[in-house]
Write a protein that holds these residues in place. Structure first.
Motif, PDB file in Angstrom:
ATOM      1  N   ARG A 278       0.375  -1.640   0.240  1.00 12.73           N
ATOM      2  CA  ARG A 278      -0.132  -0.460   0.326  1.00 12.73           C
ATOM      3  C   ARG A 278       0.910   1.080  -0.118  1.00 12.73           C
TER       4      ARG A 278
ATOM      5  N   ARG B  84       1.014   4.508  -2.838  1.00 10.46           N
ATOM      6  CA  ARG B  84       0.304   5.836  -2.462  1.00 10.46           C
ATOM      7  C   ARG B  84       1.163   6.666  -2.751  1.00 10.46           C
TER       8      ARG B  84
ATOM      9  N   LYS C 266       1.606   9.449  -5.196  1.00 10.29           N
ATOM     10  CA  LYS C 266       1.945  11.347  -5.219  1.00 10.29           C
ATOM     11  C   LYS C 266       2.907  11.790  -6.050  1.00 10.29           C
TER      12      LYS C 266
END
Length: 544
Positions: free
Chosen positions: A11, A15, A19
């Motif tokens: 995960r 993420r 970004k």
């Protein structure tokens, strides 16, 4: 927007990827994410993303297994593989599955952006090629019926053009398996037809061809109707392998009766013999047209005969031994384009073969001269010229009446060809041509949002399609289609700068239903995407 899917069981990686990827700069969006190959497979199946960034080692189904299944299903998303392992075997397997790139974790931001930019460039190139192909196919489909007619016309006249060679190869079996026969239809020189102009003869011929074609759709579906020159139309009849040749007098009479009924125009029909093979179709055409010649002599006895077969006149007159219709067609094309030397050379070649035939008496010479002069009148009318404005009809008829031998004919027609080309080509363009181009330009500016075809414009100004294409390019400095595109894009720029319309609305308003194709054409014409203009300030009236 380019849709990107990220698949990774970590995960933190998910993420981080979301970004660090500059979505706006790349004109991309996150279309979905998954944490194992099985979920990733279903996600990709459902949304068909442009780009997939996936890990290899994941639970349930690993990245390579997922990729193998996607390739089996012919899902063509671009794949970028991420892995924490430098195992060459994984790299080799992924490359065999047409993966765009293989990156080893941890991947640097610059490296990831470089790979994404490269993949997006590939996508843009493929999209452009696909849009161009779609545009080409649409154009090809719209002109296919015309091309097929021109191809058949070249076979019927014997004036075969090299650019039809691929079409001939495609249809080789069709012509090898079938037999063919030509019917030559001639509009009679009656009071109704003799009082009309050359352009009206064109309309007569067009109308006759339409009536004949409509009737043959039910009576003889295996047929094609082809306009030739002046008052002549050819009917190409096909006999499939399981169909025997038949008596045609009843069919011909039906055609004659229907044309008279609907158009109040009288026609007569000459019948050529049944021929085998693609190279022999023109022989049937020559025989059918020769039958019309024989019929004209016979009809002087007031017999009322309207149909004549080749076999019926063999004992009375010799059949033509040289390809008259081929030369007529080629000379017509040359004079239409004001190709003086080519037209004269064709006439000389015609005369050489003609002299070896038995049809060289004074009546034959005068008949051929009259036929060729009528063809000149029609061909020049198609190109926007009027032969009547150059030569008095009565004077030409008197000159034709004095011709006695083929040599006299060659001298006379040579002088006429040079005179025609000199007078019409002296200023490059005559007034009628300028009027035709001005009309078309105005029409484009008033109807740019509609489908505008060169063939339709040619019909409106009574010019042939090919001639108008060359004329337009010479007068305007760009092709007909390029000019339409330029006008549409100028209109599109104004609409976009108004800031009142979405891009798809602008595309529709300037005649494009396919928004990606519109975008591609806009960028090609202006060097920018339509959305780039939306970012610019709207000019004030003072700035304008």
């Amino acid at each position: 927007m380019w849709r990107i899917v990220i698949i990774d069981d970590d995960r933190k990686v998910l993420r981080g990827m979301k970004k660090i990827i500059p979505w706006v700069e790349l004109k991309a969006e996150l279309a979905g994410e998954a944490e194992n190959g099985s979920d990733g497979l279903e996600l990709i199946r459902s949304i068909r993303p442009d780009i997939v960034i996936t890990d290899i080692y994941m639970p349930v189904m690993n990245g390579l297994e997922m990729l193998q299944q996607l390739r089996k299903e012919d899902i063509k998303s671009k794949m970028i593989i991420l892995s924490g392992y430098t195992d060459f075997e994984y790299a080799r397997q992924s490359l065999s599955l047409n993966v765009s790139d293989y990156l080893v974790k941890p991947v640097s931001v610059p490296t990831l952006l470089e790979v994404l930019r490269k993949v997006i460039q590939e996508l843009e190139k493929e999209e452009k090629e696909q849009q161009e192909l779609q545009g080409l196919l649409q154009t090809s489909d719209s002109y296919r019926p015309t091309m097929e007619k021109e191809y058949l016309k070249s076979l019927v006249t014997g004036a075969f053009e090299p650019h039809f060679r691929r079409m001939q190869e495609t249809n080789a079996n069709y012509f090898a398996e079938n037999k063919f026969q030509i019917l030559a239809v001639e509009i009679e020189d009656t009071k109704r037809s003799s009082e009309v102009s050359s352009s009206d003869i064109h309309l007569f011929r067009y109308a006759v061809a339409n009536i004949v074609e409509e009737l043959l759709q039910t009576k003889w579906p295996e047929s094609s109707v082809l306009e030739l020159y002046s008052r002549h139309v050819a009917i190409l009849l096909r006999y499939p392998p399981n169909k025997d040749t038949m008596e045609l007098s009843e069919l011909c009479q039906l055609l004659i009766d229907n044309v008279l009924r609907f158009l109040d125009v009288s026609i007569r029909i000459g019948i050529g013999s049944v021929q085998h093979g693609i190279k022999n179709i023109a022989n049937s055409t020559e025989e059918a047209l020769s039958a019309l010649v024989s019929m004209r002599s016979f009809i002087l006895e007031e017999t009322g005969v309207k149909v004549w077969e080749n076999a019926k006149y063999n004992s009375q007159t010799s059949s033509v031994k040289f390809p008259r219709v081929k030369y007529y067609q080629e000379v017509a094309d040359a004079i239409r384009q004001l190709q003086e030397e080519r037209a004269i050379q064709l006439v000389k070649e015609f005369a050489v073969q003609w002299m070896h035939s038995k049809e060289t008496g004074s009546e034959d010479v005068q008949r051929v001269a009259a036929e060729l002069w009528a063809i000149f009148a029609f061909a020049l009318n198609e190109a926007g010229y009027s032969l009547d404005e150059l030569y008095l009809d009565a004077a030409v008829k008197m000159e034709i009446g004095t011709l006695q031998t083929p040599n006299h004919f060659v001298e006379w027609i040579d002088e006429k060809i040079r005179g025609i080309c000199e007078r019409l080509d002296s200023n490059g363009q005559n007034v009628k041509h300028k009027q035709a181009i001005d009309f078309i330009i105005q029409y484009i500016h008033e109807h740019y949002f509609e489908e505008i075809r060169l063939g339709d414009m040619a019909d409106k100004v009574y010019l042939s399609r090919n001639y108008l294409s060359n004329l337009f390019r010479t007068a305007v400095g760009e092709t007909f289609q390029d000019y339409i595109t330029k006008v549409r894009m100028d209109k599109a720029k104004r609409l976009i700068m108004e800031g009142k319309h979405r891009i798809y609305e602008v595309a529709e308003k300037v005649g494009y239903r396919n928004v990606p194709y519109f975008t591609s054409m806009f960028k090609r014409q202006t060097g920018r995407n339509p959305t780039d203009l939306l970012k610019e300030p709207i000019p004030t009236k003072k700035q304008e």
